[in-house]
Motif scaffolding. Sequence first.
Motif, short mmCIF file in Angstrom:
data_model
loop_
_atom_site.label_atom_id
_atom_site.label_comp_id
_atom_site.label_asym_id
_atom_site.label_seq_id
_atom_site.Cartn_x
_atom_site.Cartn_y
_atom_site.Cartn_z
N LEU A 48 17.31 12.36 -6.30
CA LEU A 48 16.56 11.46 -5.42
C LEU A 48 17.60 10.74 -4.58
CD1 LEU A 48 14.07 9.93 -4.40
CD2 LEU A 48 14.32 8.39 -6.36
N SER A 106 5.44 11.14 -0.15
CA SER A 106 5.33 11.37 -1.59
C SER A 106 5.28 12.87 -1.84
CB SER A 106 4.07 10.70 -2.17
OG SER A 106 2.90 11.24 -1.59
N ASN A 158 17.32 5.15 -6.47
CA ASN A 158 15.91 4.93 -6.77
C ASN A 158 15.66 3.43 -6.60
OD1 ASN A 158 13.26 5.27 -7.62
ND2 ASN A 158 13.80 6.49 -9.41
N ARG A 206 10.35 9.25 0.89
CA ARG A 206 11.31 9.55 -0.16
C ARG A 206 12.06 10.80 0.24
NH1 ARG A 206 6.73 7.30 -2.17
NH2 ARG A 206 6.96 5.77 -3.87
N VAL A 260 14.87 6.03 -0.99
CA VAL A 260 13.49 5.57 -0.83
C VAL A 260 13.51 4.59 0.34
CG1 VAL A 260 11.49 4.48 -1.90
CG2 VAL A 260 13.10 5.79 -3.31
N SER A 284 9.76 5.81 -7.78
CA SER A 284 9.75 7.26 -7.71
C SER A 284 10.11 7.87 -9.07
CB SER A 284 10.75 7.75 -6.67
OG SER A 284 10.50 7.12 -5.42
N ALA A 289 6.47 2.19 -0.18
CA ALA A 289 7.47 3.15 0.29
C ALA A 289 6.93 3.97 1.45
CB ALA A 289 7.89 4.07 -0.86
#
Length: 295
Positions: A275, A224, A69, A123, A278, A58, A120
């Motif tokens: 973030l 995404s 991440n 997220r 994930v 990501s 993934a």
Amino acid sequence: MTTISTTRYLFFFQYFGTKYRGVMTVPLKQPVLGVQNYLEKAAEKLQLPTPIKFVISSRTDSGVHALCNTAHVDIERKLGRPAFSEEVLVNAFNILLQPEPIRILGVRRVPDTFHARYSARSRTYVYRVATGCYYPSEIPVFEQNLCWVTRRGHLNISAMQEAAAFLVGAHDFSTFRSASAELPVKSPFKTLMRAEVRPSSGFLLHHSQKEDLRFWELEFQSRSFLYKQVRRMAGVLVAVGQNRMQPHHVKSLLEAKDVMAFPPNLLAPPHGLFLKEVEYCEDDLEMGTPEKKSS
């Protein structure tokens, strides 16, 4: 003839993004490097047969942080040398990364078909906002560069939650994409699984001298996102919370499907963005054949 065994690992890592030019690697001649530059510099010290390349799941931009991440790497070992254990890699990298504010949270061996980015399933990003103060220096020092100090009154949470509901689901997010070109051009169609707005306790809030200081969190989950989509959604929701926009305006922006329809000066700054996670399907992480071999 030298026989090499290769093992693929999934790395979970976090970083304080203020001092980096995003997570992705940049040319070494740049004055400010990316998190990936430091990960691969640490890997060089392991003196492996082939340099390690981190495949980041990501992308995060300059000033954006990561609570977690992920990236996958392929690590080669010469014949007769066992694959590194997950614990050894965690400890080695955390020593080699010092004193950078980057930490390896965990490592897991994965199949060689696994891909950190394309495997993934979702997220999750969190955007943090502080209200009740005018100057950034009025928030606790521990919160510096970790939230957006909006310099306005407190937020209308119910209005923000109403507005956020328009974002959930499958939409053409063209209005919320970056005006700068994405190469290759990505489809503007995304499915937002979750958009939540909630008060937050803040970090060590009780040590603040500002009695009126408040913190808020905006959380978004999707498989995404478009470039800068989260910061644009956060900026619009904060504008709704400040009564500068009405909740139904978010619906109108989605229906416009035009990047030029995005109101000026509503892009939320990067330093409030994290973030958070994930996520992967456990079946994709399960090992089949642990190693592949090549001559």
